[in-house]
Design an enzyme around this catalytic site. Sequence first.
Site, PDB file in Angstrom:
ATOM      1  N   ARG A 146     -51.349  23.828  27.301  1.00 47.45           N
ATOM      2  CA  ARG A 146     -51.710  23.047  26.119  1.00 47.45           C
ATOM      3  C   ARG A 146     -50.645  23.218  25.046  1.00 47.45           C
ATOM      4  O   ARG A 146     -50.340  22.280  24.295  1.00 47.45           O
ATOM      5  CB  ARG A 146     -53.080  23.455  25.584  1.00 47.45           C
ATOM      6  N   ARG A 183     -56.132  28.947  15.746  1.00 48.15           N
ATOM      7  CA  ARG A 183     -56.525  28.834  17.146  1.00 48.15           C
ATOM      8  C   ARG A 183     -57.077  27.436  17.396  1.00 48.15           C
ATOM      9  O   ARG A 183     -57.918  26.938  16.630  1.00 48.15           O
ATOM     10  CB  ARG A 183     -57.582  29.887  17.490  1.00 48.15           C
ATOM     11  N   SER A 189     -61.162  25.615  23.320  1.00 46.87           N
ATOM     12  CA  SER A 189     -62.356  24.975  23.850  1.00 46.87           C
ATOM     13  C   SER A 189     -63.550  25.912  23.676  1.00 46.87           C
ATOM     14  O   SER A 189     -63.385  27.125  23.526  1.00 46.87           O
ATOM     15  CB  SER A 189     -62.160  24.624  25.322  1.00 46.87           C
ATOM     16  N   ASP A 230     -67.809  21.988  27.156  1.00 43.80           N
ATOM     17  CA  ASP A 230     -68.960  21.991  28.043  1.00 43.80           C
ATOM     18  C   ASP A 230     -70.209  22.308  27.227  1.00 43.80           C
ATOM     19  O   ASP A 230     -70.121  22.814  26.110  1.00 43.80           O
ATOM     20  CB  ASP A 230     -68.780  22.996  29.180  1.00 43.80           C
ATOM     21  N   ARG A 232     -59.192  19.345  29.193  1.00 38.87           N
ATOM     22  CA  ARG A 232     -59.085  20.459  28.248  1.00 38.87           C
ATOM     23  C   ARG A 232     -57.628  20.697  27.855  1.00 38.87           C
ATOM     24  O   ARG A 232     -57.333  21.148  26.748  1.00 38.87           O
ATOM     25  CB  ARG A 232     -59.687  21.727  28.844  1.00 38.87           C
TER      26      ARG A 232
END
Length: 239
Positions: free
Chosen positions: A30, A93, A96, A210, A223
């Site tokens: 990411r 930060r 997820s 989720d 994600r």
Amino acid sequence: MSTKHKETPHIKPNGVEIAETILLPGDPLRAKFIADNFLEDVVQFNEVRGMLGYTGTFKGKKISVMGTGMGTASIGIYSWELINVFGVKNLIRIGSAGSIQDDLNLYDIVFAMGSATDSNYAHQFNLPGHYSITASYELLEKAKKVADEKGYPVRIGNVLASDVFYNADPTAMERWSKMGILCAEMESAALYMNAAQAGVNALCILTISDHIFKHEKTTQLERQTAFTKMMEIALELAE
């Protein structure tokens, strides 16, 4: 600040500057996605242990991004080194999280104003009581303003930073939910405590990947690449 000649066992910039503002996704891919798609004049500053880090510019402002891995221990190491060795002042930060509230759904954005935890990370500070773990209000206020300007709805509240991903107690999340905890992740508490001790700013921006009770989830690729709204908010926090 210049990072020339500075390195740690986990971060080796080889003279590349690490900006005072850094985005910290758990997934190093990411970090690469952000560097490839949002930053200009990008230079890689870390690849030790596969934890990719990059410095570039966003709208003319210098900013860095680096993966931190999963859990308290991992972000505890990386954030401590970024703050105390490389002089980072603003740590955001972008991660997820799993929702534990019925009205918090996939892709919703959460700002972690507070961080409840089952971790014992605070024991090292030898405090004479329980420490309230909170975000930097300065970053939280800026992030909310950016979200409002972009028209991105966000939830602000308390999240759970847990050391346990596969919990042997199946009732644990229900009890956290009853206390108003919005969602569960694994890093915010250590990040906030390291920042507080050093007198710098930290904020955790999360996208719901989720739903723990509804058994809904996004894919690994989503994600890594689809959580762009939280990335856009965080990038605007560069000094």
